[in-house]
Write a protein that holds these residues in place. Structure first.
Motif, mmCIF file in Angstrom:
data_model
loop_
_atom_site.group_PDB
_atom_site.id
_atom_site.type_symbol
_atom_site.label_atom_id
_atom_site.label_comp_id
_atom_site.label_asym_id
_atom_site.label_seq_id
_atom_site.Cartn_x
_atom_site.Cartn_y
_atom_site.Cartn_z
ATOM 1 N N MET A 231 1.126 -0.940 -0.029
ATOM 2 C CA MET A 231 -0.283 -0.380 0.168
ATOM 3 C C MET A 231 0.755 1.037 -0.118
ATOM 4 O O MET A 231 1.651 1.742 1.342
ATOM 5 C CB MET A 231 -1.317 -0.130 0.934
ATOM 6 N N GLY A 232 1.373 2.129 -1.446
ATOM 7 C CA GLY A 232 2.381 2.577 -1.093
ATOM 8 C C GLY A 232 3.639 2.210 -1.290
ATOM 9 O O GLY A 232 3.756 1.328 -1.566
ATOM 10 N N GLU A 233 4.615 2.660 -0.031
ATOM 11 C CA GLU A 233 5.137 2.248 0.282
ATOM 12 C C GLU A 233 5.199 0.782 1.229
ATOM 13 O O GLU A 233 6.152 0.761 1.897
ATOM 14 C CB GLU A 233 6.733 3.172 0.483
ATOM 15 N N LYS A 234 4.085 0.762 1.888
ATOM 16 C CA LYS A 234 3.803 -0.079 2.637
ATOM 17 C C LYS A 234 3.801 -1.388 2.362
ATOM 18 O O LYS A 234 2.868 -1.470 1.349
ATOM 19 C CB LYS A 234 2.439 0.575 3.916
ATOM 20 N N LYS A 235 4.296 -2.402 3.033
ATOM 21 C CA LYS A 235 4.079 -3.658 2.918
ATOM 22 C C LYS A 235 3.176 -4.017 3.793
ATOM 23 O O LYS A 235 3.144 -3.475 5.059
ATOM 24 C CB LYS A 235 5.534 -4.796 3.058
ATOM 25 N N THR A 236 2.145 -4.819 2.842
ATOM 26 C CA THR A 236 0.899 -5.400 3.741
ATOM 27 C C THR A 236 0.705 -6.924 3.352
ATOM 28 O O THR A 236 1.014 -7.155 2.242
ATOM 29 C CB THR A 236 -0.147 -4.811 3.133
ATOM 30 N N PHE A 237 -0.636 -7.862 4.034
ATOM 31 C CA PHE A 237 -0.860 -9.067 3.864
ATOM 32 C C PHE A 237 -2.244 -9.370 3.436
ATOM 33 O O PHE A 237 -3.194 -7.498 3.730
ATOM 34 C CB PHE A 237 0.046 -10.254 4.847
ATOM 35 N N ILE A 238 -2.682 -9.464 2.615
ATOM 36 C CA ILE A 238 -4.033 -9.634 2.174
ATOM 37 C C ILE A 238 -4.643 -11.134 2.344
ATOM 38 O O ILE A 238 -4.110 -11.675 2.002
ATOM 39 C CB ILE A 238 -3.883 -9.051 0.987
ATOM 40 N N ALA A 239 -5.773 -11.292 3.224
ATOM 41 C CA ALA A 239 -6.003 -12.709 3.472
ATOM 42 C C ALA A 239 -7.004 -12.517 3.062
ATOM 43 O O ALA A 239 -8.033 -11.609 3.307
ATOM 44 C CB ALA A 239 -5.829 -12.782 5.279
ATOM 45 N N ILE A 240 -7.557 -13.835 2.190
ATOM 46 C CA ILE A 240 -8.810 -13.950 1.624
ATOM 47 C C ILE A 240 -8.849 -14.988 2.432
ATOM 48 O O ILE A 240 -8.265 -16.601 3.209
ATOM 49 C CB ILE A 240 -8.923 -14.398 0.160
ATOM 50 N N ILE A 241 -10.314 -15.201 4.070
ATOM 51 C CA ILE A 241 -11.474 -15.836 4.356
ATOM 52 C C ILE A 241 -12.397 -16.768 3.961
ATOM 53 O O ILE A 241 -13.528 -16.064 3.545
ATOM 54 C CB ILE A 241 -11.554 -15.661 5.587
ATOM 55 N N LEU A 242 -11.847 -17.254 3.677
ATOM 56 C CA LEU A 242 -13.130 -19.160 3.557
ATOM 57 C C LEU A 242 -13.711 -19.635 4.571
ATOM 58 O O LEU A 242 -13.178 -20.498 5.444
ATOM 59 C CB LEU A 242 -13.467 -20.179 2.550
ATOM 60 N N ASP A 243 -15.313 -18.795 5.546
ATOM 61 C CA ASP A 243 -15.771 -19.984 6.419
ATOM 62 C C ASP A 243 -15.931 -21.142 5.757
ATOM 63 O O ASP A 243 -16.978 -21.497 5.192
ATOM 64 C CB ASP A 243 -17.119 -19.338 6.431
ATOM 65 N N ILE A 244 -15.179 -22.295 6.353
ATOM 66 C CA ILE A 244 -15.715 -23.423 5.833
ATOM 67 C C ILE A 244 -16.700 -24.891 6.688
ATOM 68 O O ILE A 244 -16.422 -25.646 6.804
ATOM 69 C CB ILE A 244 -14.309 -24.457 5.468
ATOM 70 N N THR A 245 -17.352 -23.769 7.408
ATOM 71 C CA THR A 245 -17.582 -24.318 8.363
ATOM 72 C C THR A 245 -19.419 -25.550 8.166
ATOM 73 O O THR A 245 -19.579 -26.293 8.261
ATOM 74 C CB THR A 245 -19.707 -23.545 9.163
ATOM 75 N N GLU A 246 -19.945 -25.244 6.899
ATOM 76 C CA GLU A 246 -20.838 -26.353 6.017
ATOM 77 C C GLU A 246 -19.656 -27.491 5.842
ATOM 78 O O GLU A 246 -20.527 -28.442 5.657
ATOM 79 C CB GLU A 246 -21.538 -25.330 5.214
ATOM 80 N N ARG A 247 -18.957 -26.899 4.721
ATOM 81 C CA ARG A 247 -17.512 -28.521 4.388
ATOM 82 C C ARG A 247 -17.374 -28.835 5.846
ATOM 83 O O ARG A 247 -17.511 -30.455 5.493
ATOM 84 C CB ARG A 247 -16.533 -27.351 3.636
ATOM 85 N N LYS A 248 -17.346 -28.946 6.916
ATOM 86 C CA LYS A 248 -16.663 -29.515 7.903
ATOM 87 C C LYS A 248 -18.061 -30.183 8.464
ATOM 88 O O LYS A 248 -17.334 -31.599 8.491
ATOM 89 C CB LYS A 248 -16.278 -28.762 9.294
ATOM 90 N N ASN A 249 -19.264 -29.839 8.378
ATOM 91 C CA ASN A 249 -20.151 -30.163 8.759
ATOM 92 C C ASN A 249 -20.490 -31.326 8.309
ATOM 93 O O ASN A 249 -20.869 -32.502 9.003
ATOM 94 C CB ASN A 249 -21.275 -29.154 9.352
ATOM 95 N N TYR A 250 -20.828 -31.356 6.570
ATOM 96 C CA TYR A 250 -20.762 -32.286 6.273
ATOM 97 C C TYR A 250 -19.453 -33.768 5.979
ATOM 98 O O TYR A 250 -20.158 -34.224 5.997
ATOM 99 C CB TYR A 250 -20.470 -31.964 4.468
ATOM 100 N N THR A 251 -18.492 -33.146 6.490
ATOM 101 C CA THR A 251 -17.455 -34.045 5.904
ATOM 102 C C THR A 251 -17.571 -35.021 7.289
ATOM 103 O O THR A 251 -17.462 -36.014 6.978
ATOM 104 C CB THR A 251 -15.751 -33.150 6.040
#
Length: 265
Positions: A231-251
């Protein structure tokens, strides 16, 4: 107009070194002087503009309001930015319209009142603003949770609406927090180990599964996709989060069924 004809050499010397367009009008809103930048911006030769009404450079739908605005401006004789929150447009000789930013400066010369307009073509700026607004909407309206945080302090910089809704914290609260604060299974040393490949530029993205803890104390399983950005000269992390509650329940349900069938067999 004669005043500027007599002093045209001085005006040209001062104005031709300016990249912005310069247009000078008299009290009757007739153009009395221009510089090369303005002529190129609007697609006219100098002789096509001198003596013409300023309206020649303004789309017709704005003529009435513009004339009243300039008359009021001349009567008050004060320096100001034109528009104040409104989009301004110029029109080229070929009929093409483009967004502009204009600063108006009144002055007197030999007893006559003039206004010098400093005009900037902001087409590229508007294009970038539109592009940024588009990406901002995508960021905020995404159904996935998106967290942006500082690469040095780990403090959150921005969090989209879906993430705020699911995690239960407000943006103001999140600005004082880090990813470790919402990941009960990870402490700072473990988190640092996970992101080392990004910091060392060994990988473009890392992914892992963990748990997020909401403000109310409840938790939910997530799949994290993390990458380094800036972001300009500043380093940043971008985290994309998937809520996997349904996947876990199904598993879990599937595993239970398999276990039950195995026992039956």
């Amino acid at each position: 107009m004669r005043v500027f004809q007599k002093n045209s050499n001085i005006f040209n010397l001062l104005s031709e070194g300016v990249s912005e367009g310069i247009i000078v009008v008299n009290a009757e809103q007739e153009i009395v002087a221009t510089n090369t930048s303005a002529e190129e911006m609007f697609g006219y030769e100098k002789e096509e503009l001198i003596g013409k009404p300023l309206d020649i450079l303004i789309p017709k739908r704005y003529h009435h309001n513009h004339d009243a605005h300039v008359d009021n401006f001349i009567s008050k004789s004060e320096k100001r930015q034109m528009g104040h929150g409104r989009d301004l447009f110029g029109i080229c000789k070929d009929g093409h319209e483009f967004p502009v930013e204009a600063g108006l400066n009144p002055f007197e010369l030999y007893g006559a009142t003039y206004v010098m307009a400093l005009i900037i073509d902001i087409t590229e700026r508007k294009r970038k603003e539109k592009e940024l607004n588009h990406w901002a909407r995508i960021f905020d309206e995404s159904l996935n949770e998106i967290f942006v945080f500082d690469a040095d302090t780990f403090n959150f910089i921005n969090v989209n609406k879906e993430a705020q809704r699911n995690i239960g914290y407000t943006m103001d609260e999140l600005l004082t927090m880090t990813p470790v604060d919402i990941k009960p299974r990870l402490n700072k040393p473990k988190f640092l180990k996970l992101i080392q490949p990004l910091l060392k530029d060994e990988m473009g993205k890392v992914g892992f599964e963990t748990t997020h803890e909401r403000k109310d104390g409840s938790s939910y399983p997530v799949e994290v996709h993390l990458q380094l950005s800036s972001m300009g000269e500043k380093k940043t992390f971008i985290a994309i989060i998937l809520d996997i509650t349904e996947r876990k329940n199904y598993t879990e349900k599937l595993e239970k069924k398999v276990e039950q069938r195995t026992i039956q067999l």
